[in-house]
Structures are given as C-alpha cells and as structure tokens.
Design a protein around this motif. Sequence first.
Motif, PDB file in Angstrom:
ATOM      1  N   SER A 173      13.778   4.855  10.258  1.00  0.00           N
ATOM      2  CA  SER A 173      12.431   5.025  10.820  1.00  0.00           C
ATOM      3  C   SER A 173      12.495   5.750  12.161  1.00  0.00           C
ATOM      4  CB  SER A 173      11.702   3.682  10.939  1.00  0.00           C
ATOM      5  OG  SER A 173      12.500   2.734  11.573  1.00  0.00           O
TER       6      SER A 173
ATOM      7  N   ILE B 140       4.301  -1.007  18.911  1.00  0.00           N
ATOM      8  CA  ILE B 140       3.381  -1.521  17.896  1.00  0.00           C
ATOM      9  C   ILE B 140       1.982  -0.934  18.111  1.00  0.00           C
ATOM     10  CG2 ILE B 140       2.261  -3.607  17.031  1.00  0.00           C
ATOM     11  CD1 ILE B 140       4.935  -5.062  17.723  1.00  0.00           C
TER      12      ILE B 140
ATOM     13  N   ALA C 122       1.467   2.617  16.687  1.00  0.00           N
ATOM     14  CA  ALA C 122       1.085   2.686  15.271  1.00  0.00           C
ATOM     15  C   ALA C 122      -0.409   2.429  15.120  1.00  0.00           C
ATOM     16  CB  ALA C 122       1.886   1.676  14.462  1.00  0.00           C
ATOM     17  N   LEU C 123      -0.911   1.423  15.832  1.00  0.00           N
ATOM     18  CA  LEU C 123      -2.344   1.103  15.764  1.00  0.00           C
ATOM     19  C   LEU C 123      -3.183   2.275  16.263  1.00  0.00           C
ATOM     20  CD1 LEU C 123      -2.380  -2.559  17.121  1.00  0.00           C
ATOM     21  CD2 LEU C 123      -2.560  -1.795  14.755  1.00  0.00           C
TER      22      LEU C 123
ATOM     23  N   ALA D  45       2.740   6.582  10.241  1.00  0.00           N
ATOM     24  CA  ALA D  45       2.298   5.214  10.539  1.00  0.00           C
ATOM     25  C   ALA D  45       3.342   4.205  10.089  1.00  0.00           C
ATOM     26  CB  ALA D  45       0.969   4.940   9.855  1.00  0.00           C
TER      27      ALA D  45
ATOM     28  N   ASN E  64       5.481   1.777  12.569  1.00  0.00           N
ATOM     29  CA  ASN E  64       5.305   0.350  12.324  1.00  0.00           C
ATOM     30  C   ASN E  64       6.628  -0.369  12.138  1.00  0.00           C
ATOM     31  OD1 ASN E  64       3.098  -1.262  12.307  1.00  0.00           O
ATOM     32  ND2 ASN E  64       2.235  -0.380  10.435  1.00  0.00           N
TER      33      ASN E  64
ATOM     34  N   ASP F 116       8.312  -3.223  14.476  1.00  0.00           N
ATOM     35  CA  ASP F 116       8.702  -4.546  13.966  1.00  0.00           C
ATOM     36  C   ASP F 116      10.158  -4.840  14.291  1.00  0.00           C
ATOM     37  OD1 ASP F 116       6.256  -5.002  13.029  1.00  0.00           O
ATOM     38  OD2 ASP F 116       6.758  -4.925  10.886  1.00  0.00           O
TER      39      ASP F 116
ATOM     40  N   SER G 256       0.521  -0.777   6.258  1.00  0.00           N
ATOM     41  CA  SER G 256       0.539   0.451   7.055  1.00  0.00           C
ATOM     42  C   SER G 256      -0.501   1.464   6.601  1.00  0.00           C
ATOM     43  CB  SER G 256       1.913   1.116   6.976  1.00  0.00           C
ATOM     44  OG  SER G 256       2.889   0.242   7.441  1.00  0.00           O
TER      45      SER G 256
END
Lengths: 300, 327
Positions: free
Chosen positions: A21, A225, A228-229, A281, A285, A289, B140
């Motif tokens: 990622s 985090i 991503a939001l 995204a 994410n 995490d 997601s």
Amino acid sequence: MSRWDSDFVYAFKRSPVACVSAGVVCLLVLAAVFAPWIAPLNPFDMAALNLMNGFTPPLAPNAFTGETFLLGTDDQGRDLFSAILYGLRVSLFVGFAAVALAMFLGVFLGLLAGYRGGWVDTLIMRMADVQVTFPSILIAMLIYGVAQGLIAPDNRGDLAIGILILSIGLSEWVQFARTVRGTTLVEKEKEYVQAARLMGLNPLAVMVRHILPNVTTPVLVIATITLALAIIAEATLSFLGVGAPPTEPSLGTLIRIGQDFLFSGEWWILLFPALTLLLLALSVNLLGDWLRDTLNPRLK
Amino acid sequence: MIYTLFQRVIQACFVLLLVALVAFSMFRFVGDPVQGMLGQEATSADREALRERLGLTDPIVLQYARFVLNAVQGEFGVSYRTGESVADMISQRLPATLELALISGTFALLLGIGLGVFTAIRREGFVAQSIMATSLVGVSLPTFLIGVLLIWVFAVELSWLPSFGRSGVVDLGGWSTSLLTVDGWRSLILPAITLGLYQMTLIMRLVRAEMLEVLRQDYIKFARARGISTRRIHFKHALKNTLIPVITVAGLQIGSIIAFSIITETVFQWPGVGLMFINAVYFVDIPVMSAYLLLVGVVFVSINLAVDLLYLVIDPRLKANASEGHS
C-alpha cells in the motif's frame, strides 16, 4: 527514537500489506506530481483536442484519425489517461491540503484546550461534541454552501478549490483535537513541563516545544486515516457537483462525467477514474490501519 | 435517574439551540433575504418596507427568538429558487427519504447480523474469509461509487432494475408511498442497497467481533459442557449478549443513513429531502439549507438522546454512577 529507526522499519518490512500500500500511494503521488511530464497530452489545452478523437475505446485506433490512446478518450476527444493524471493531482492536492488544515486547527485547539483548561477547554470540547454528532460529509456540504453564498458568483469558479479544502478541513479537525487534548492533560502535570513553566517560558513555547513532540505519533496516524476520509469526501463532493469546478476536474468530477456515458456503452470513461480512486482510497486506508496498529495499538 | 434524564434533555435542547443559531446566522447573514425575495427590479423603498415588515430591523436577539419560534411551529420561510414554502417542500419529500432509510436500515441490520454470526461461527471457513476480505474493499468504496457500479451492472448491463427515479407511487392521504406496488419496490432496491451497504458491513464486523468475544466466555463453555445444542448456544446464549452494542451502533447509524441519503438520492435522482438539499447547496438556496440543517439536527439529537437513555435503562452500572453525580 529507536522505534523510528529500527522497530518501525523492521515491522514495515515484515508486513506485505504495508509495503504494497505504501508503494501504491508513493506511485500515485509521484504520478500526480509529475503529471505534466508523464501525461501524453495536456487535457486542458483546447488547441490540442481533436473532437474527431471522441469516444475512442482503450488501446484501439480511432475510426477517423487512427490515433490510439492507452485508456481511450472521452466525448471531447480528451485522452483519459492524461485526464486521470491531472485529476489525481487535484484530488491529492485537496486531500493533503484539507488534512493539513484539519491537523493545524485540531492540534492547536487541542493543545489550547488541554493546557488552558477551564472555560476555554469546555468551549472547545463542547464545540467538538456538537460537531461530531453530525457526519463530516454533511458539515463539509454545509460549509461549501455557505461559502458559495458569501462570495460573488463571478469568483466562485476560481475559489472553488479553496472552498473545497476549507470545507473538508473544517469538518475533520475534531479527532485531532480530542487526541492532542488527552495527551496534553497528562503531559502538563509532569515535572519537565512544570520546570519549563517555572523558567518563565511563555505558554505558547511550552505548548509547542515541550508538549507538542509527545503527540506527533498519534497525530501522524490520525492524519493518514483522515487523508483517506478527505480523499473520499472530495470525490463525493465533486461527484455531486458541489466540489472541484469543471475547469479543474478531480477524480470525482471525472466519475460524474463518466456516469453520463454508461447508457451509451462508453464504459471506459467511468471505469478508469473509478478504479484509480478506489486504488488510492484503499491503499491510503490500509496504510493508515497498519500505522495505527503498529505505532499506537491503543487508538484502535 | 430522574436527574440524569433531566440533564440529558437539557443538554439536547442546548445543542438544538446552537444548531438553530447556526441555521439562523446562515439565514440572516449569508446572502440578503430581501434581495432574494424581491428580485432585481425592486426600488430601495420597497426593500426598506419589506425589511421593516420581515422584522429585519429589530434587535438580533429578538430576530433569533422569532426564528426559533417559527421553526418550532414548522415555519421555515420561502425557497429563494422556487418560491415555494420550505415546510411544504420538506413534507412532500420526507416520505421518500424515510421509506428509503427504513428499507436500507432493515436490510443492513438483518443481513449484517446474519453475516456477522455466520463469519464468527465459521471463522476458518473459506466463504467466511472471503466475506471478510470483500467487506474491507466495501468499507473503502465511497457510497456514490457503489451506486454507480450497481446502476452499471443491474440497470445498464442486465436491465433488471430501473436506474433512477421513484415510480409506482401511491398517495395515502398526504403520505406518498412506493411500498405498495411492484414498480415501487423495483425502483427502491438499488438505492436501498447502496445506502445500506456500508452500514451492513459495519454491523457485520461488529457482530463478528462481539460474537468471537462472547464465545470465549466461561458461560458458553459451561453451556457446551451441559450438552446444549450448538445452534441454541450460538443463537440464544451468544447472539443475545452481542445485541446491546449492536443496537447502540445501529441506532447511531440511523443518523448517518439520513446524511448519506443525500449522496444516494443524488445518484439515483430519488425525490427525497437529500436531493432537495444538494440542489439547495448547488443554487445557494439558503432557506432550504438552513431548514434541512434544523431538521437533521432534530433527528440526530433525538437519536443520541434516545441511545443515551436506552443505555441508562439497559446498563444498571451507569445508573449507579449517575446517581452519584458524575455521568
């Protein structure tokens, strides 16, 4: 500091999810930064567009001009690959800027609330409580609407990106403030802070130089985090037509455009921007995490 | 108990007044209400007259009080864009949103609990593992993308379901429902799944985590030792004890279902209050925006209050704490 030097790197190397990622995020960020050099065409240069190239499927030569495009073209003959690269640029820029704003605001208010206490604390944290009751996307929409109302219609296009950053940034500060306040409450009772205060340092210096370094790790986790939001929030707002202007399309705007061509069978105009957004995204994410689990299991 | 109840209700009222203050400030200071109502041709004398008549020259506190009083009576003014009464606009569109929220909430709750129990019991199984992996992607996936993908598959490629709108509507004396006709249900399916999918994933993951926690407890081992059937243990003993946190989260999620209905309604052009709100944002229709904010505020604050009170009823420990004075 050892956590940053060895443990952290070791844990990172051991986790395939983290490596992949992080790799994807880096790749996408680099692609966005160097978009003007990578993109075969400038999608905003009207002179370079050839309407005859419209609706060319991916990797197939156009029936009229014979030109081939990696991911096809949209209705105006715009190369989709270039449009996605530039869209990624807008999406990531808004995402990072909004997180930076939320982080600055949240950290500052959290430090202030925790350090000062009293009515300042009550005021800030009650405000946070009320805001958390509402989903942040709704708050972002409201701020966007109000900001649109406050500026003259002629300037709306130019300021759209700024308003977008402001509305997403203002809707995401609470998590930062709550965490920072919690740590500040613990740290300010410790002797080194007392000592700094006795030495006559001004409150701002105590907050920034002595208390702030304690919160960098959780703030970094929350920032990832929140990124991503923020990316999803930006895409959602732009998709709904209350975000990035048509002159600077983000990934959400491209998906909005692509949706119109689903029924006529030009699926690629929707699919590729959607896949890019999903990839972005999902990898941010997963990275967030993993950071949370590795650096600060308590935040779970 | 009574004291805590009282305290919570006062807090809720305070929050609502604050929300009303924000709505009022939007109404009063963003854009000129007089400009919006009179249009371009009005003379400045007309404006002053209207200003006087609307009470915009009164002290600001008085205006705020009047705004709150009007809102309580369901009076939100007139839309700048259509000239309709905002209260009428809302009452026309509310049934569509509430039905959508109800169906998607039910879908999320039933399927979420079902899949949660399944993935907890068959923790090592291939199907359960794949469901968990898929749910990670589902979290997601932004809501609007789920909607667009569902339209693509089920409306465009397969042509099974309509891609937009609310058809088969029957009017039941002021309440328009689409639940009585086949067409109505067909147009409801895709929006309901879009809206409920995220909540479903959330509930599923929660039920799974809680189930795994409960299944480790001693009383479950004891029940097994007593020779009670596995089925009975899973559903009677274990599931029942996981439901309290699930109900709390599900309750709080009702709020986000209402908020995310804005997105779903836009994707599917579903004629509810969410679509009305996004159009208001688009056209800077301040009265509609502030009325929607108030409406959503009331919904959210009541849900939070209800969940808080439900907690007090369910968990006796909180009651004991509350009577000692720190809640």
